[in-house]
Write an enzyme that holds these catalytic residues in place. Structure first.
Site, PDB file in Angstrom:
ATOM      1  N   TYR A   1       2.269  -3.300  12.721  1.00 23.78           N
ATOM      2  CA  TYR A   1       2.600  -4.115  11.537  1.00 23.78           C
ATOM      3  C   TYR A   1       2.830  -5.588  11.929  1.00 23.78           C
ATOM      4  O   TYR A   1       2.624  -6.489  11.132  1.00 23.78           O
ATOM      5  CB  TYR A   1       3.821  -3.513  10.846  1.00 23.78           C
TER       6      TYR A   1
ATOM      7  N   LYS B   1       7.686  -9.717   6.113  1.00 16.75           N
ATOM      8  CA  LYS B   1       8.551  -8.904   5.235  1.00 16.75           C
ATOM      9  C   LYS B   1      10.022  -9.250   5.454  1.00 16.75           C
ATOM     10  O   LYS B   1      10.818  -9.249   4.506  1.00 16.75           O
ATOM     11  CB  LYS B   1       8.310  -7.414   5.453  1.00 16.75           C
TER      12      LYS B   1
HETATM   13  P1  NAP Z   1      -3.274  -3.905  -2.441  1.00 20.29           P
HETATM   14  O1  NAP Z   1      -3.723  -2.971  -3.496  1.00 20.29           O
HETATM   15  O2  NAP Z   1      -4.270  -4.363  -1.430  1.00 20.29           O
HETATM   16  O3  NAP Z   1      -2.580  -5.171  -3.119  1.00 20.29           O
HETATM   17  C1  NAP Z   1      -2.311  -6.377  -2.418  1.00 20.29           C
HETATM   18  C2  NAP Z   1      -2.480  -7.486  -3.408  1.00 20.29           C
HETATM   19  O4  NAP Z   1      -2.114  -8.766  -2.857  1.00 20.29           O
HETATM   20  C3  NAP Z   1      -3.930  -7.608  -3.863  1.00 20.29           C
HETATM   21  O5  NAP Z   1      -3.992  -7.548  -5.270  1.00 20.29           O
HETATM   22  C4  NAP Z   1      -4.307  -8.969  -3.342  1.00 20.29           C
HETATM   23  O6  NAP Z   1      -5.280  -9.610  -4.144  1.00 20.29           O
HETATM   24  C5  NAP Z   1      -2.999  -9.692  -3.431  1.00 20.29           C
HETATM   25  N1  NAP Z   1      -3.086 -10.988  -2.765  1.00 20.29           N
HETATM   26  C6  NAP Z   1      -3.486 -11.256  -1.496  1.00 20.29           C
HETATM   27  N2  NAP Z   1      -3.511 -12.592  -1.293  1.00 20.29           N
HETATM   28  C7  NAP Z   1      -3.126 -13.174  -2.475  1.00 20.29           C
HETATM   29  C8  NAP Z   1      -2.939 -14.511  -2.913  1.00 20.29           C
HETATM   30  N3  NAP Z   1      -3.168 -15.573  -2.107  1.00 20.29           N
HETATM   31  N4  NAP Z   1      -2.507 -14.733  -4.180  1.00 20.29           N
HETATM   32  C9  NAP Z   1      -2.273 -13.696  -5.017  1.00 20.29           C
HETATM   33  N5  NAP Z   1      -2.436 -12.410  -4.670  1.00 20.29           N
HETATM   34  C10 NAP Z   1      -2.859 -12.155  -3.411  1.00 20.29           C
HETATM   35  O7  NAP Z   1      -2.087  -3.257  -1.581  1.00 20.29           O
HETATM   36  P2  NAP Z   1      -0.613  -2.704  -1.935  1.00 20.29           P
HETATM   37  O8  NAP Z   1      -0.305  -1.819  -0.793  1.00 20.29           O
HETATM   38  O9  NAP Z   1      -0.548  -2.194  -3.321  1.00 20.29           O
HETATM   39  O10 NAP Z   1       0.266  -4.006  -1.760  1.00 20.29           O
HETATM   40  C11 NAP Z   1       1.167  -4.496  -2.737  1.00 20.29           C
HETATM   41  C12 NAP Z   1       2.474  -4.875  -2.057  1.00 20.29           C
HETATM   42  O11 NAP Z   1       3.126  -3.684  -1.625  1.00 20.29           O
HETATM   43  C13 NAP Z   1       2.326  -5.765  -0.828  1.00 20.29           C
HETATM   44  O12 NAP Z   1       3.380  -6.716  -0.804  1.00 20.29           O
HETATM   45  C14 NAP Z   1       2.512  -4.769   0.301  1.00 20.29           C
HETATM   46  O13 NAP Z   1       2.954  -5.377   1.508  1.00 20.29           O
HETATM   47  C15 NAP Z   1       3.588  -3.890  -0.322  1.00 20.29           C
HETATM   48  N6  NAP Z   1       3.815  -2.602   0.343  1.00 20.29           N
HETATM   49  C16 NAP Z   1       2.760  -1.768   0.560  1.00 20.29           C
HETATM   50  C17 NAP Z   1       2.995  -0.559   1.198  1.00 20.29           C
HETATM   51  C18 NAP Z   1       1.855   0.392   1.489  1.00 20.29           C
HETATM   52  O14 NAP Z   1       2.014   1.275   2.340  1.00 20.29           O
HETATM   53  N7  NAP Z   1       0.733   0.254   0.820  1.00 20.29           N
HETATM   54  C19 NAP Z   1       4.295  -0.182   1.583  1.00 20.29           C
HETATM   55  C20 NAP Z   1       5.338  -1.063   1.325  1.00 20.29           C
HETATM   56  C21 NAP Z   1       5.093  -2.259   0.700  1.00 20.29           C
HETATM   57  P3  NAP Z   1      -6.687 -10.085  -3.461  1.00 20.29           P
HETATM   58  O15 NAP Z   1      -7.100  -9.063  -2.472  1.00 20.29           O
HETATM   59  O16 NAP Z   1      -7.578 -10.249  -4.624  1.00 20.29           O
HETATM   60  O17 NAP Z   1      -6.389 -11.394  -2.803  1.00 20.29           O
END
Ligand code: NAP
Length: 255
Positions: free
Chosen positions: A154, A161
């Site tokens: 990570y 984070k």
């Molecule tokens: P995801 O579906 O890939 O979503 C990530 C989002 O961030 C995408 O919509 C992406 O849009 C957006 N993003 C990236 N750069 C950006 C920018 N400059 N401006 C605006 N948006 C932007 O993945 P996800 O896992 O659901 O992630 C959502 C959140 O949950 C993140 O903060 C992630 O760290 C957190 N999280 C995820 C997990 C896990 O295991 N999946 C666990 C804990 C926390 P584009 O790609 O279009 O740029």
């Protein structure tokens, strides 16, 4: 009556129907909220497409958190559309490839600065979009991955984070006087596009369900979405600066 009846909520981070933001948007609509989605860059057309899979297809606005003109345009749109906003979900994370994957020394400051801006500073950017429209108070909720320890692979996203966690506390301190709450949900690993882009992510995915007292399903975003919706609702009126773990209890267990 739904938990979010009458609420107007801005939801970021809906890229695919596996995105945590997508599940939050769906549960929020099921609970009575009116929502607007945002999408960024090349992903915007994907957001527009996946929006049609929600129970009520919502409008999609362009918000790249690194573009100040988008901040003003989204705020102006929401002002015209709704007048007031009750809540916002921050589901935004990105780090250049050198920041992830197990070679912590490989990333340059240019790489790390992008990770910090998009994944942590952007919580303040999102607050700039919605707080001028939260005259009757509100709730901002962000998605975290527990940053109190170092994880395999990570790397600098973990550092980002930790910055997100601190930013949430400072925003809670700043915005409390206006009745605006700022909280994070520290979710367990979930199979999304962002998770797939982390080489070695499977290492802790596999460990998770064995250690978490409640077990953990990496394909089920519903528990995380429900917690976000609860925090967006009026049912946590005295909670701010908090990190709620939605991880099957993994964080509480040493071995
Ligand atoms: P995801 O579906 O890939 O979503 C990530 C989002 O961030 C995408 O919509 C992406 O849009 C957006 N993003 C990236 N750069 C950006 C920018 N400059 N401006 C605006 N948006 C932007 O993945 P996800 O896992 O659901 O992630 C959502 C959140 O949950 C993140 O903060 C992630 O760290 C957190 N999280 C995820 C997990 C896990 O295991 N999946 C666990 C804990 C926390 P584009 O790609 O279009 O740029």
């Amino acid at each position: 009556m739904g938990l979010l009846e009458g609420k107007r909520i801005l939801v970021t981070g809906v890229l695919t129907d596996a995105s945590l933001g997508f599940s939050v948007a769906r549960v929020a609509q099921e609970q009575g909220a009116e929502i607007v989605l945002t999408g960024a860059g090349r992903g915007l057309s994907l957001t527009e497409r996946v929006a049609r899979k929600l129970p009520t297809p919502p409008p999609v606005l362009e918000l790249d958190v690194t573009q100040p003109e988008h901040v003003e345009a989204v705020r102006a749109d929401l002002g015209d559309r709704w007048g007031a906003v009750d809540g916002a979900l921050h589901a935004i994370g990105f780090a250049p490839p050198a920041c992830l994957g197990g070679d912590f020394m490989a990333a340059t400051w240019d790489d790390v600065s992008i990770a910090l801006q998009v994944s942590a500073y952007s919580l303040k950017t999102l607050a700039e979009v919605v707080t001028p429209l939260m005259g009757r108070g509100g709730s901002i909720v962000g998605l975290d991955f527990d940053a109190t320890v170092a994880w395999p692979a990570y790397d600098w996203m973990g550092v980002a984070k930790a910055a997100l966690e601190s930013t949430a506390r400072y925003l809670a301190r700043e915005l409390g006087r206006d009745g605006i709450r700022v909280n994070l949900v520290a979710a367990g690993p979930t199979k999304t596009m962002a998770a797939r882009s982390i080489p070695g992510f499977a290492a802790f995915e596999d460990a998770w369900s064995g250690r978490a007292p409640l077990g953990w399903d990496v394909r089920d975003p519903e528990p995380t979405a429900r917690a976000c919706v609860a925090l967006l609702s009026d049912w946590f009126p005295a909670t701010t600066g908090e990190i709620v773990h939605v991880d099957g209890g993994y964080h509480a267990i040493g071995a």
